[in-house]
Write a protein that holds these residues in place. Structure first.
Motif, mmCIF file in Angstrom:
data_model
loop_
_atom_site.group_PDB
_atom_site.id
_atom_site.type_symbol
_atom_site.label_atom_id
_atom_site.label_comp_id
_atom_site.label_asym_id
_atom_site.label_seq_id
_atom_site.Cartn_x
_atom_site.Cartn_y
_atom_site.Cartn_z
ATOM 1 N N ALA A 199 0.843 -1.276 -0.080
ATOM 2 C CA ALA A 199 -0.143 0.005 -0.226
ATOM 3 C C ALA A 199 0.765 1.497 0.043
ATOM 4 C CB ALA A 199 -0.743 -0.087 1.133
ATOM 5 N N LEU A 200 2.060 1.300 0.649
ATOM 6 C CA LEU A 200 2.835 2.334 0.728
ATOM 7 C C LEU A 200 3.342 2.591 -0.746
ATOM 8 C CD1 LEU A 200 5.063 1.956 3.950
ATOM 9 C CD2 LEU A 200 3.305 3.502 3.711
ATOM 10 N N GLY A 201 3.958 1.421 -1.367
ATOM 11 C CA GLY A 201 4.441 1.666 -2.617
ATOM 12 C C GLY A 201 3.468 2.178 -3.734
ATOM 13 N N ILE A 202 1.973 1.723 -3.528
ATOM 14 C CA ILE A 202 1.281 2.518 -4.484
ATOM 15 C C ILE A 202 0.780 3.632 -4.171
ATOM 16 C CG2 ILE A 202 -1.063 2.365 -5.098
ATOM 17 C CD1 ILE A 202 0.386 -0.079 -6.373
ATOM 18 N N ALA A 203 0.677 4.087 -2.669
ATOM 19 C CA ALA A 203 0.644 5.401 -2.615
ATOM 20 C C ALA A 203 1.585 6.431 -2.830
ATOM 21 C CB ALA A 203 0.381 5.647 -1.160
ATOM 22 N N ARG A 204 2.939 5.889 -2.793
ATOM 23 C CA ARG A 204 4.240 6.678 -3.428
ATOM 24 C C ARG A 204 4.197 6.956 -4.957
ATOM 25 N NH1 ARG A 204 8.044 6.156 0.896
ATOM 26 N NH2 ARG A 204 6.693 6.690 2.788
ATOM 27 N N PHE A 205 3.774 5.841 -5.591
ATOM 28 C CA PHE A 205 3.535 5.756 -7.047
ATOM 29 C C PHE A 205 2.732 6.978 -7.222
ATOM 30 C CE2 PHE A 205 1.365 4.746 -10.900
ATOM 31 C CZ PHE A 205 2.430 5.021 -11.786
ATOM 32 N N LEU A 206 1.245 6.940 -6.743
ATOM 33 C CA LEU A 206 0.356 7.933 -6.987
ATOM 34 C C LEU A 206 0.758 9.342 -6.932
ATOM 35 C CD1 LEU A 206 -2.848 5.830 -5.900
ATOM 36 C CD2 LEU A 206 -2.301 6.393 -8.186
ATOM 37 N N SER A 207 1.497 9.388 -5.852
ATOM 38 C CA SER A 207 1.995 10.936 -5.230
ATOM 39 C C SER A 207 2.942 11.242 -6.280
ATOM 40 C CB SER A 207 2.547 10.839 -3.725
ATOM 41 O OG SER A 207 3.134 12.077 -3.628
ATOM 42 N N CYS A 208 3.876 10.503 -6.845
ATOM 43 C CA CYS A 208 4.635 10.740 -7.723
ATOM 44 C C CYS A 208 4.186 11.109 -9.209
ATOM 45 C CB CYS A 208 5.827 9.612 -8.043
ATOM 46 S SG CYS A 208 7.159 9.903 -9.085
ATOM 47 N N ALA A 209 3.083 10.426 -9.420
ATOM 48 C CA ALA A 209 2.381 10.522 -10.659
ATOM 49 C C ALA A 209 1.663 11.787 -10.528
ATOM 50 C CB ALA A 209 1.305 9.409 -10.979
ATOM 51 N N HIS A 210 1.113 12.024 -9.555
ATOM 52 C CA HIS A 210 0.566 13.494 -9.275
ATOM 53 C C HIS A 210 1.501 14.556 -9.492
ATOM 54 C CE1 HIS A 210 0.037 17.239 -6.542
ATOM 55 N NE2 HIS A 210 -1.145 17.123 -6.961
ATOM 56 N N TRP A 211 2.699 14.825 -9.014
ATOM 57 C CA TRP A 211 3.752 15.579 -9.274
ATOM 58 C C TRP A 211 4.186 15.881 -10.816
ATOM 59 C CZ3 TRP A 211 5.151 19.692 -6.450
ATOM 60 C CH2 TRP A 211 4.802 19.704 -5.226
ATOM 61 N N VAL A 212 4.571 14.529 -11.387
ATOM 62 C CA VAL A 212 4.933 14.502 -12.682
ATOM 63 C C VAL A 212 3.873 15.142 -13.669
ATOM 64 C CG1 VAL A 212 5.536 12.863 -14.617
ATOM 65 C CG2 VAL A 212 6.798 12.546 -12.231
ATOM 66 N N LEU A 213 2.513 14.740 -13.484
ATOM 67 C CA LEU A 213 1.624 15.154 -14.633
ATOM 68 C C LEU A 213 1.223 16.243 -14.111
ATOM 69 C CD1 LEU A 213 -0.937 11.820 -14.287
ATOM 70 C CD2 LEU A 213 1.020 12.454 -16.072
ATOM 71 N N GLN A 214 1.478 17.010 -13.006
ATOM 72 C CA GLN A 214 1.146 18.308 -12.772
ATOM 73 C C GLN A 214 2.239 19.176 -13.506
ATOM 74 O OE1 GLN A 214 -1.706 19.042 -11.803
ATOM 75 N NE2 GLN A 214 -1.680 19.941 -9.673
ATOM 76 N N VAL A 215 3.550 18.880 -13.356
ATOM 77 C CA VAL A 215 4.738 19.452 -14.367
ATOM 78 C C VAL A 215 4.307 19.473 -15.665
ATOM 79 C CG1 VAL A 215 6.926 19.331 -14.738
ATOM 80 C CG2 VAL A 215 6.207 19.022 -12.365
ATOM 81 N N LEU A 216 3.709 18.334 -16.094
ATOM 82 C CA LEU A 216 3.608 18.247 -17.528
ATOM 83 C C LEU A 216 2.401 19.148 -18.164
ATOM 84 C CD1 LEU A 216 3.973 14.456 -18.221
ATOM 85 C CD2 LEU A 216 5.474 16.303 -18.783
ATOM 86 N N ASP A 217 1.374 19.161 -17.074
ATOM 87 C CA ASP A 217 0.101 19.781 -17.431
ATOM 88 C C ASP A 217 0.556 21.479 -17.240
ATOM 89 O OD1 ASP A 217 -1.405 17.726 -17.807
ATOM 90 O OD2 ASP A 217 -2.341 17.735 -15.457
#
Length: 271
Positions: A199-217
């Motif tokens: 669950a920690l791994g999934i949470a960290r990936f979703l948080s990372c995806a949030h930042w990466v996609l926000q930078v792209l957006d």
């Protein structure tokens, strides 16, 4: 049966590949997942909320383990203490720098983490694997302090608060290392601990995806909004590091689940 056989074949092929190929495949899989999330999730702020929700689920599993199973075997007290430390520092920074909904979420997480620490230290101390939980935390804390002093936000806030903020960002990225070391020492991970770490791994990936996609957006404007110098890049790098630290464990977890194994067995060299 057919899908499990296919997954087993693919997992076997991946396992036979050299480390560099595995790393490349991991990067490709992560990029594919990011592309999928970008088109499926329209409001990428929801990814951060999802990360908090998955983290909460992981903590719920941990609470169930401690209250129903009456054992803390397989859990790292040092990881919980590092988690409590970065949450406490982040809460302080939130109160003096930017109070929002995430402050309330962090408060709830800190309370449950302190409860877990209390259970391990006092109520369930007899089942705590102290000899296996042998990761020296100063190897994590001291580099984070040095890095925070060298690279921190360039906002108009007080310099001490900015250093504290950087420290909690860096410490969060490495706080799971003692837990991974403990699991590597035991080689066998019981289900509830495995569910929690996954669950920690999934949470960290979703948080990372949030930042990466926000930078792209925002076409990079988000990074400039965080300040100048190395700090914006270090924030993004910390998110990526958090994800990759747990990537190997998550691979073996998924492989174990599809293989119908209740107990996760880690090969040497996962951590």
């Amino acid at each position: 049966m057919g899908s499990r056989r296919t997954i087993s074949v693919v997992a076997g092929w991946v396992r036979r590949q050299p480390p560099k190929v595995k790393a490349f495949l991991c990067v490709v899989a992560g990029m594919a997942a990011l592309v999928f999330l970008r088109f499926v999730v329209h409001d990428h702020d929801n990814l951060f909320v999802a990360a908090e929700a998955v983290h909460a689920i992981g903590i719920s599993v941990l609470i169930y383990k401690l209250t129903k199973e009456k054992t803390c075997a397989g859990l790292s007290l040092k990881s919980q203490e590092l988690t409590a430390l970065f949450l406490a520092v982040r809460l302080y920074c939130s109160f003096v720098m930017e109070y929002d909904i995430h402050t309330l979420l962090d408060s709830a997480t800190l309370v449950t983490t302190l409860w877990v620490i209390y259970m391990i230290r006092f109520k369930l101390k007899s089942s705590y694997m102290e000899d296996k939980d042998n990761f020296a935390t100063y190897y994590v804390v001291l580099p984070c302090v040095v890095l925070a002093l060298a690279v921190h936000p360039t906002t108009s806030h007080n310099i001490v608060n900015r250093i504290f903020w950087a420290f909690c960002v860096y410490l969060e990225a490495a706080s799971v290392l003692p837990q991974l070391r403990l699991m590597q020492n035991t080689k066998i991970v019981e289900p509830f601990t495995a569910h929690y770490v996954f669950a920690l791994g999934i949470a960290r990936f979703l948080s990372c995806a949030h930042w990466v996609l926000q930078v792209l957006d925002t076409r990079g404007r988000l990074l400039t909004a965080l300040g100048y110098g190395l700090w914006p890049s270090m924030v993004l790098l910390s998110e990526i590091v958090q994800t990759f630290i747990l990537a190997d464990f998550c691979y073996y977890y998924v492989k174990s689940v599809f293989g119908g194994q209740l107990v996760l067995r880690l090969p040497a060299g996962v951590v």
